[in-house]
Design a protein around this motif. Structure first.
Motif, PDB file in Angstrom:
ATOM      1  N   VAL A  57       0.823  -1.225   0.000  1.00 54.49           N
ATOM      2  CA  VAL A  57       0.000   0.000   0.000  1.00 54.49           C
ATOM      3  C   VAL A  57       0.853   1.269   0.000  1.00 54.49           C
ATOM      4  CG1 VAL A  57      -1.965  -1.089   1.180  1.00 54.49           C
ATOM      5  CG2 VAL A  57      -0.223   0.079   2.521  1.00 54.49           C
ATOM      6  N   ILE A  62      -3.289   6.538   0.887  1.00 58.77           N
ATOM      7  CA  ILE A  62      -4.297   6.121   1.877  1.00 58.77           C
ATOM      8  C   ILE A  62      -4.660   7.316   2.775  1.00 58.77           C
ATOM      9  CG2 ILE A  62      -4.605   4.733   3.991  1.00 58.77           C
ATOM     10  CD1 ILE A  62      -4.872   2.768   1.873  1.00 58.77           C
ATOM     11  N   SER A 131     -14.539  -2.088  -6.501  1.00 61.56           N
ATOM     12  CA  SER A 131     -13.341  -2.872  -6.240  1.00 61.56           C
ATOM     13  C   SER A 131     -13.347  -4.151  -7.077  1.00 61.56           C
ATOM     14  CB  SER A 131     -13.341  -3.200  -4.743  1.00 61.56           C
ATOM     15  OG  SER A 131     -12.187  -3.889  -4.403  1.00 61.56           O
ATOM     16  N   VAL A 161     -10.584   0.483  -6.925  1.00 64.57           N
ATOM     17  CA  VAL A 161      -9.459  -0.341  -6.478  1.00 64.57           C
ATOM     18  C   VAL A 161      -9.350  -1.449  -7.518  1.00 64.57           C
ATOM     19  CG1 VAL A 161      -8.439  -1.617  -4.571  1.00 64.57           C
ATOM     20  CG2 VAL A 161     -10.212   0.091  -4.094  1.00 64.57           C
ATOM     21  N   PHE A 181      -6.781   3.264  -6.801  1.00 59.98           N
ATOM     22  CA  PHE A 181      -5.750   2.509  -6.066  1.00 59.98           C
ATOM     23  C   PHE A 181      -5.388   1.276  -6.881  1.00 59.98           C
ATOM     24  CE2 PHE A 181      -7.618   5.004  -2.706  1.00 59.98           C
ATOM     25  CZ  PHE A 181      -6.543   5.276  -1.870  1.00 59.98           C
ATOM     26  N   SER A 195      -3.724  -6.255   1.143  1.00 62.33           N
ATOM     27  CA  SER A 195      -3.277  -5.304   0.120  1.00 62.33           C
ATOM     28  C   SER A 195      -4.343  -4.203   0.044  1.00 62.33           C
ATOM     29  CB  SER A 195      -3.117  -6.012  -1.225  1.00 62.33           C
ATOM     30  OG  SER A 195      -4.386  -6.296  -1.806  1.00 62.33           O
ATOM     31  N   VAL A 196      -4.291  -3.370  -0.981  1.00 65.44           N
ATOM     32  CA  VAL A 196      -5.271  -2.275  -1.073  1.00 65.44           C
ATOM     33  C   VAL A 196      -6.723  -2.753  -1.052  1.00 65.44           C
ATOM     34  CG1 VAL A 196      -3.877  -0.502  -2.210  1.00 65.44           C
ATOM     35  CG2 VAL A 196      -4.949  -2.292  -3.600  1.00 65.44           C
ATOM     36  N   VAL A 200      -8.024  -0.247   1.584  1.00 61.58           N
ATOM     37  CA  VAL A 200      -8.720   0.973   1.129  1.00 61.58           C
ATOM     38  C   VAL A 200     -10.096   1.090   1.803  1.00 61.58           C
ATOM     39  CG1 VAL A 200      -9.794   2.072  -0.887  1.00 61.58           C
ATOM     40  CG2 VAL A 200      -7.409   1.299  -0.988  1.00 61.58           C
TER      41      VAL A 200
END
Ligand SMILES: O=P(O)(O)OC[C@H]1O[C@H](O)[C@H](O)[C@@H](O)[C@@H]1O
Length: 555
Positions: A57, A62, A131, A161, A181, A195-196, A200
């Motif tokens: 990240v 963030i 996402s 994302v 992201f 992870s993101v 996120v």
């Protein structure tokens, strides 16, 4: 971790641990040594190990999102499988912090569920997180179309994302999203929570991401390349799971204490998609009501995750009785819910190691695609013609119609007899699956839990349940690609009211039914025993089905 294993399993575990030690399995995992698994492309999929240390990240990006999220009342995450289950666990176990939005996770095409979230938020105020690693999964695409219109096409309140270069990234740029992201293509969806894809939405609800990684660090080092196997919690658990599955104890039954209950949905995807393939693997059993000791067969491995401070005398007593009866029980204590990241790491490592023991590639999902292709075909045909291919039920009542996707030998005209025959095919070591393409509400969950308990107690088999289409991106892999021991009841219903998808002929309700039909067809093609019960508008709904199942079991 405390283990209570029957003698034969305990011996197999010890032998395998000695082998893992001698052959440096932990080191080879971290190095992505493909010879640990199947000599395929496993080395390309181990980005989740450095991600667990926070290396994936961008903390500055963030921090900017945190500023943006502050003050919003609601955030809605649109995603499936690995892109929704981790965030849901964080939302349900840790929750949003004061001053930060409540996170609503939508991983469905169910009209009622989508309408429920649309009603619960103010669409002109909420933040939307779209996402998807691949950026081309159907459900988030449809949900994005729906909420984009509803939110007044305000890109300033949208966040993407996704992995670099995806279709979603292009759309997010075109629609001027506030943030994009990037994920790491070396991480598969179900291993992506640290992870993101988890961080996120976590940051958007005000979680302290740095603190979460700090709390996770001790497990990363305990599962590290240089830790002796004896003290490596991930390798130890993985060896137990793998050996248990190889010995026919392939129903990993998740029994968490209350505060950790939501983790089961994430675990299901991790275990089922990673190991359930080539006719082998682990079938996770989540949210099955607790049963009497004699209602369990010899195909179970029980894992109890215990959050310190939770107390459940009934569960504790039952676990004790199960161990005394010779059932394998693993106890995992979790000191605080803020340590949830440690469990993500423990189970990811364990799953990769179980894959080595079972002898499969824990990073692919070869059978998920089949249902997607079958659904696409049906949805495309609908978009062309504006109607669904007709089908003829085997039997009908005023409450429901029953369809068999395969040429079936079951043809009684009495629904009770038909359901009786269906469940009569359950042999020891089989499992009953309830695949419900209906709203995932507390009321529906409760009725399905009752049906599960009845079938489990009548047949002494494990039971699983999934809401569609969510489970298609999770346990659906093992149901189609794992051991051919499932007996499935797919449940659909007439949507009332339905919900249109902007720019499409097929509504959410239409798509959901095509997903059910496509999946049932693939299950049948794979030789799985499957019936589909379609609940009629104006009928008694899922409760009428529960009564019919009860009558069939008692006949
Ligand atoms: O994040 P996405 O690319 O949208 O994928 C979402 C899900 O899709 C598929 O069904 C995969 O089998 C899952 O492993 C994945 O998590």
């Amino acid at each position: 971790m405390k283990t209570e294993l029957p003698e034969a399993l305990a011996r197999a575990v010890q032998t395998r641990l000695a082998q893992a030690d001698k052959e440096s399995w932990a080191r080879r995992l971290w190095e992505g040594d493909v010879t640990l698994w199947t000599n395929a492309d496993e080395a390309k999929w181990i980005g989740w190990l450095p991600a667990a240390e926070g290396k994936q990240v961008d903390f500055a990006q963030i921090a900017a999102l945190v500023e943006k999220a502050k003050g919003h009342k609601d955030a809605v995450l649109l995603g499936m499988g690995g892109s929704s289950l981790g965030p849901e666990v964080l939302a349900l176990i840790l929750g949003n912090q004061p001053g930060f939005p409540k996170l609503h996770v939508l991983d469905t095409t169910d009209p009622d569920q989508i309408a429920g979230v649309a009603k619960a938020i103010d669409p002109s105020e909420a933040l939307f997180i779209v996402s998807s690693k691949s950026g081309s999964t159907m459900e988030p695409e449809l949900l994005r179309a729906y909420f984009w219109e509803l939110a007044g096409k305000d890109g300033n309140r949208f966040v993407a994302v996704t992995d670099p270069g995806s279709k979603l990234e292009a759309a997010a740029k075109a629609d001027r999203y506030a943030f994009i992201f990037h994920g790491d293509p070396a991480i598969g969806g179900r291993y992506s929570v640290l992870s993101v894809f988890g961080m996120v939405p976590g940051a958007a609800m005000g979680l302290d991401i740095k603190a979460l990684y700090d709390a996770t660090a001790s497990m990363v080092s305990a599962c590290g390349a240089d830790t002796a196997v004896k003290g490596n919690p991930g390798v130890h658990l993985g060896v137990i799971m793998g050996e248990a599955a190889n010995a026919g104890r392939d129903k990993l039954t998740i029994l968490p204490s209350k505060g950790l209950e939501p983790i089961g949905a994430w675990l299901e995807q991790l275990l089922a998609e990673s190991t359930g393939k080539q006719g082998k693997g682990i079938v996770p059993v989540d949210l099955e009501p607790l049963g009497a000791v004699e209602s369990y067969g010899t195909d179970r491995l029980f894992v109890h995750l215990h959050l310190e401070g939770d107390s459940d005398a009934e569960l504790e007593a039952r676990l004790k009785a199960l161990a005394e009866a010779g059932q394998p029980v693993v106890h995992i204590p979790v000191a605080a819910k803020e340590d949830i990241g440690q469990e993500f790491v423990r189970w990811e490592v364990a799953t990769a190691i179980a894959g080595a023991v079972i002898g499969i590639n824990p990073f692919d999902q070869p059978d998920v695609e089949a249902a997607k292709v079958a659904t696409r075909k049906l949805v495309d045909a609908y978009e062309q013609s504006g109607s669904a291919e007709p089908e003829t039920p085997i039997v009908e009542t005023e409450d429901f119609a029953i369809f068999a996707p395969q040429a079936t030998a079951l043809s009684p005209s009495d629904p009770k007899q038909l359901l009786d025959l269906h469940f009569a095919s359950l042999q020891p070591g089989n499992y009953a699956g309830f695949l419900a393409y209906i709203e995932r509400s507390a009321a529906d969950e409760a009725v399905i839990a009752t049906i599960r308990a009845q079938v489990r107690d009548a047949k002494q088999v494990a039971t699983v349940a999934g809401f569609g289409p969510r489970f298609l991106h999770s346990t659906g892999q093992a149901y189609k690609g794992g051991p051919n021991s499932g007996v499935f009841l797919t449940i659909t219903r007439d949507p009332d009211p339905d919900l249109a998808v902007p720019g499409h002929k097929a509504s959410f309700g239409n798509v959901q039914i095509m997903q059910a039909r496509g999946d049932a067809d693939v299950l049948a093609e794979r030789g799985r025993r499957v019936l589909r019960v379609h609940l009629k508008k104006g009928g008694g709904g899922i409760k009428a089905l529960a009564s019919a199942v009860e009558a069939a079991l008692n006949s």
